[in-house]
Design an enzyme around this catalytic site. Structure first.
Site, PDB file in Angstrom:
ATOM      1  N   ASP A 184      14.990 -18.695 -13.765  1.00 20.56           N
ATOM      2  CA  ASP A 184      16.421 -18.894 -14.007  1.00 20.56           C
ATOM      3  C   ASP A 184      16.972 -19.714 -12.856  1.00 20.56           C
ATOM      4  O   ASP A 184      16.336 -19.853 -11.807  1.00 20.56           O
ATOM      5  CB  ASP A 184      17.132 -17.530 -14.080  1.00 20.56           C
ATOM      6  CG  ASP A 184      18.625 -17.683 -14.309  1.00 20.56           C
ATOM      7  OD1 ASP A 184      19.020 -18.558 -15.097  1.00 20.56           O
ATOM      8  OD2 ASP A 184      19.407 -16.948 -13.676  1.00 20.56           O
ATOM      9  N   SER A 185      18.195 -20.207 -13.045  1.00 20.37           N
ATOM     10  CA  SER A 185      18.854 -20.946 -11.972  1.00 20.37           C
ATOM     11  C   SER A 185      19.231 -20.018 -10.818  1.00 20.37           C
ATOM     12  O   SER A 185      19.527 -20.493  -9.727  1.00 20.37           O
ATOM     13  CB  SER A 185      20.117 -21.603 -12.525  1.00 20.37           C
ATOM     14  OG  SER A 185      20.940 -20.619 -13.118  1.00 20.37           O
ATOM     15  N   TYR A 201      23.033 -24.462 -12.566  1.00 15.28           N
ATOM     16  CA  TYR A 201      22.509 -25.534 -13.403  1.00 15.28           C
ATOM     17  C   TYR A 201      23.552 -25.982 -14.448  1.00 15.28           C
ATOM     18  O   TYR A 201      23.498 -27.096 -14.944  1.00 15.28           O
ATOM     19  CB  TYR A 201      21.264 -25.062 -14.167  1.00 15.28           C
ATOM     20  CG  TYR A 201      19.983 -24.940 -13.352  1.00 15.28           C
ATOM     21  CD1 TYR A 201      19.963 -25.046 -11.968  1.00 15.28           C
ATOM     22  CD2 TYR A 201      18.770 -24.722 -14.009  1.00 15.28           C
ATOM     23  CE1 TYR A 201      18.779 -24.917 -11.254  1.00 15.28           C
ATOM     24  CE2 TYR A 201      17.581 -24.604 -13.303  1.00 15.28           C
ATOM     25  CZ  TYR A 201      17.587 -24.698 -11.925  1.00 15.28           C
ATOM     26  OH  TYR A 201      16.413 -24.573 -11.231  1.00 15.28           O
ATOM     27  N   CYS A 228      17.060 -18.994 -18.317  1.00 18.76           N
ATOM     28  CA  CYS A 228      18.329 -19.682 -18.147  1.00 18.76           C
ATOM     29  C   CYS A 228      18.674 -20.425 -19.441  1.00 18.76           C
ATOM     30  O   CYS A 228      17.913 -21.290 -19.885  1.00 18.76           O
ATOM     31  CB  CYS A 228      18.174 -20.681 -16.994  1.00 18.76           C
ATOM     32  SG  CYS A 228      19.611 -21.684 -16.704  1.00 18.76           S
ATOM     33  N   ASN A 229      19.803 -20.083 -20.033  1.00 20.74           N
ATOM     34  CA  ASN A 229      20.203 -20.751 -21.281  1.00 20.74           C
ATOM     35  C   ASN A 229      20.393 -22.251 -21.084  1.00 20.74           C
ATOM     36  O   ASN A 229      20.079 -23.045 -21.961  1.00 20.74           O
ATOM     37  CB  ASN A 229      21.521 -20.175 -21.789  1.00 20.74           C
ATOM     38  CG  ASN A 229      21.332 -18.914 -22.584  1.00 20.74           C
ATOM     39  OD1 ASN A 229      21.377 -18.911 -23.803  1.00 20.74           O
ATOM     40  ND2 ASN A 229      21.099 -17.816 -21.888  1.00 20.74           N
ATOM     41  N   THR A 230      20.919 -22.619 -19.917  1.00 19.67           N
ATOM     42  CA  THR A 230      21.167 -24.026 -19.645  1.00 19.67           C
ATOM     43  C   THR A 230      19.842 -24.786 -19.602  1.00 19.67           C
ATOM     44  O   THR A 230      19.689 -25.837 -20.234  1.00 19.67           O
ATOM     45  CB  THR A 230      21.910 -24.169 -18.300  1.00 19.67           C
ATOM     46  OG1 THR A 230      23.117 -23.408 -18.363  1.00 19.67           O
ATOM     47  CG2 THR A 230      22.226 -25.606 -17.989  1.00 19.67           C
ATOM     48  N   GLU A 264      29.175 -13.502 -10.319  1.00 22.01           N
ATOM     49  CA  GLU A 264      28.514 -13.589  -9.011  1.00 22.01           C
ATOM     50  C   GLU A 264      29.358 -12.974  -7.906  1.00 22.01           C
ATOM     51  O   GLU A 264      28.825 -12.467  -6.921  1.00 22.01           O
ATOM     52  CB  GLU A 264      28.126 -15.033  -8.713  1.00 22.01           C
ATOM     53  CG  GLU A 264      27.059 -15.426  -9.708  1.00 22.01           C
ATOM     54  CD  GLU A 264      26.313 -16.685  -9.407  1.00 22.01           C
ATOM     55  OE1 GLU A 264      26.786 -17.490  -8.598  1.00 22.01           O
ATOM     56  OE2 GLU A 264      25.252 -16.855 -10.026  1.00 22.01           O
ATOM     57  N   CYS A 268      24.349 -17.102 -22.163  1.00 15.81           N
ATOM     58  CA  CYS A 268      24.222 -17.329 -20.720  1.00 15.81           C
ATOM     59  C   CYS A 268      23.705 -16.047 -20.079  1.00 15.81           C
ATOM     60  O   CYS A 268      24.093 -14.945 -20.483  1.00 15.81           O
ATOM     61  CB  CYS A 268      25.586 -17.702 -20.127  1.00 15.81           C
ATOM     62  SG  CYS A 268      25.581 -17.832 -18.328  1.00 15.81           S
ATOM     63  N   HIS A 296      24.391 -14.563 -17.422  1.00 15.41           N
ATOM     64  CA  HIS A 296      25.320 -13.667 -16.727  1.00 15.41           C
ATOM     65  C   HIS A 296      26.178 -12.825 -17.680  1.00 15.41           C
ATOM     66  O   HIS A 296      26.745 -11.828 -17.271  1.00 15.41           O
ATOM     67  CB  HIS A 296      26.268 -14.475 -15.842  1.00 15.41           C
ATOM     68  CG  HIS A 296      25.610 -15.094 -14.648  1.00 15.41           C
ATOM     69  ND1 HIS A 296      24.505 -15.909 -14.743  1.00 15.41           N
ATOM     70  CD2 HIS A 296      25.919 -15.022 -13.325  1.00 15.41           C
ATOM     71  CE1 HIS A 296      24.159 -16.310 -13.531  1.00 15.41           C
ATOM     72  NE2 HIS A 296      24.999 -15.789 -12.656  1.00 15.41           N
TER      73      HIS A 296
HETATM   74  N1  DGL Z   1      21.599 -19.306 -15.791  1.00 14.39           N
HETATM   75  C1  DGL Z   1      22.660 -20.117 -16.339  1.00 14.39           C
HETATM   76  C2  DGL Z   1      22.668 -19.995 -17.862  1.00 14.39           C
HETATM   77  O1  DGL Z   1      22.147 -19.054 -18.435  1.00 14.39           O
HETATM   78  C3  DGL Z   1      23.995 -19.723 -15.777  1.00 14.39           C
HETATM   79  C4  DGL Z   1      24.169 -20.073 -14.316  1.00 14.39           C
HETATM   80  C5  DGL Z   1      24.097 -21.553 -14.032  1.00 14.39           C
HETATM   81  O2  DGL Z   1      24.991 -22.327 -14.457  1.00 14.39           O
HETATM   82  O3  DGL Z   1      23.137 -21.968 -13.393  1.00 14.39           O
HETATM   83  O4  DGL Z   1      23.173 -20.849 -18.518  1.00 14.39           O
END
Ligand code: DGL
Length: 267
Positions: A6-7, A38, A69-71, A148, A180, A182
């Site tokens: 993940d990011s 990310y 990480c969804n992104t 966060e 996402c 989070h």
């Molecule tokens: N992990 C990212 C997501 O799931 C969220 C945090 C980020 O923007 O890096 O999209």
């Protein structure tokens, strides 16, 4: 090892779901805290980071990779699937499958980072499965920093959620995807604001379920996974917020192991 990246530490919601469903296997987690977030970066950068994170986890002995990480999943997972010789899971496909099955009205809401929503990947995949469905998406860039900061039950967080969710509520979605890492931490605040009867799809749970099904059907890969030793939670930087989130997600203190590796280039 099941490799998960993940990011940052938000993806620990995925690691936690895997640990709960498949406790017999060891996990190598990598959270790219030095380069997070990310969600506001370009696809080229996210793809480059995702390649490096995958290489790092393979070097730790991962036999399967989960892009938590969804992104990163939105823009890089197909490229990783083409380039790397191991099964690559991502959080989007199983969440879409579950959302499509759960919806009876065909009106699905999706929230995510700017990059995820801009990629249109949820919409594309939902419409590919059910062309008559309608997808309502909303980028929620303020939610990751609020989580966060640990502002999980603050008035300001509730107000911001209401602003983001109200337009989707007015569309009368019956199914709602938390796109996402989070957002599962805000699930209890999201449910009453999107509607009590709306089915919330938590991508961390569904990816663990789809991994379990895959392992049942692929004994050769399953046998390669380590069962002894410890799980590792690697990060490219350690912050107080990360330590707090990790503890919140797992309900116990987690040792974050800081790594500096050539794989990530010079920083
Ligand atoms: N992990 C990212 C997501 O799931 C969220 C945090 C980020 O923007 O890096 O999209």
């Amino acid at each position: 090892m099941i490799g998960i990246f993940d990011s940052g530490v938000g993806g620990m919601t995925v690691a936690r779901a895997v640990e709960q469903l498949l406790p017999q296997y060891r996990i190598a987690y990598f959270g790219d805290l030095a380069r997070t977030p990310y969600g506001s970066k370009s696809p080229e950068t996210i793809i480059a980071y995702s390649r490096q994170n995958t290489e790092f986890l393979l070097a730790q002995g991962a036999k399967i990779i989960i892009v938590a990480c969804n992104t990163a999943a939105s823009v890089a997972s197909e490229i990783l699937q083409q380039e790397f010789p191991v099964p690559i899971f991502e959080v989007i496909t199983p969440a879409v499958r579950k959302a499509v099955a759960a919806s009876s009205s065909g009106r699905i809401g999706v929230i995510g980072t700017r990059a995820t929503i801009k990629s249109g990947v949820y919409e594309k995949k939902i419409l590919a499965a059910q062309s008559a469905y309608t997808v309502y998406s909303q980028a929620c860039p303020l939610l990751v920093p609020l989580v966060e900061e640990g502002w999980l039950d603050k008035r300001e967080t509730k107000m911001i959620l209401r602003r983001y969710l109200q337009p989707l509520r007015l569309k009368q979605v019956d199914t709602f995807v938390l796109g996402c890492t989070h957002y599962p931490l805000l699930k209890d605040l999201i449910q009453p604001r999107i509607g009590k009867r709306v089915a919330i799809i938590d991508s961390s749970e569904v990816v663990a379920e789809s991994l379990a099904v895959f392992l049942e059907n692929n004994p050769t890969v399953e046998q390669e996974l380590e069962r002894s030793g410890q799980s590792h939670y690697y990060v490219s930087d350690v912050t107080d917020a990360a330590v707090d989130i990790a503890k919140k997600v797992f309900g116990r203190p987690i040792t974050l192991e800081k790594v500096t590796s050539d794989i990530f280039g010079s920083r």
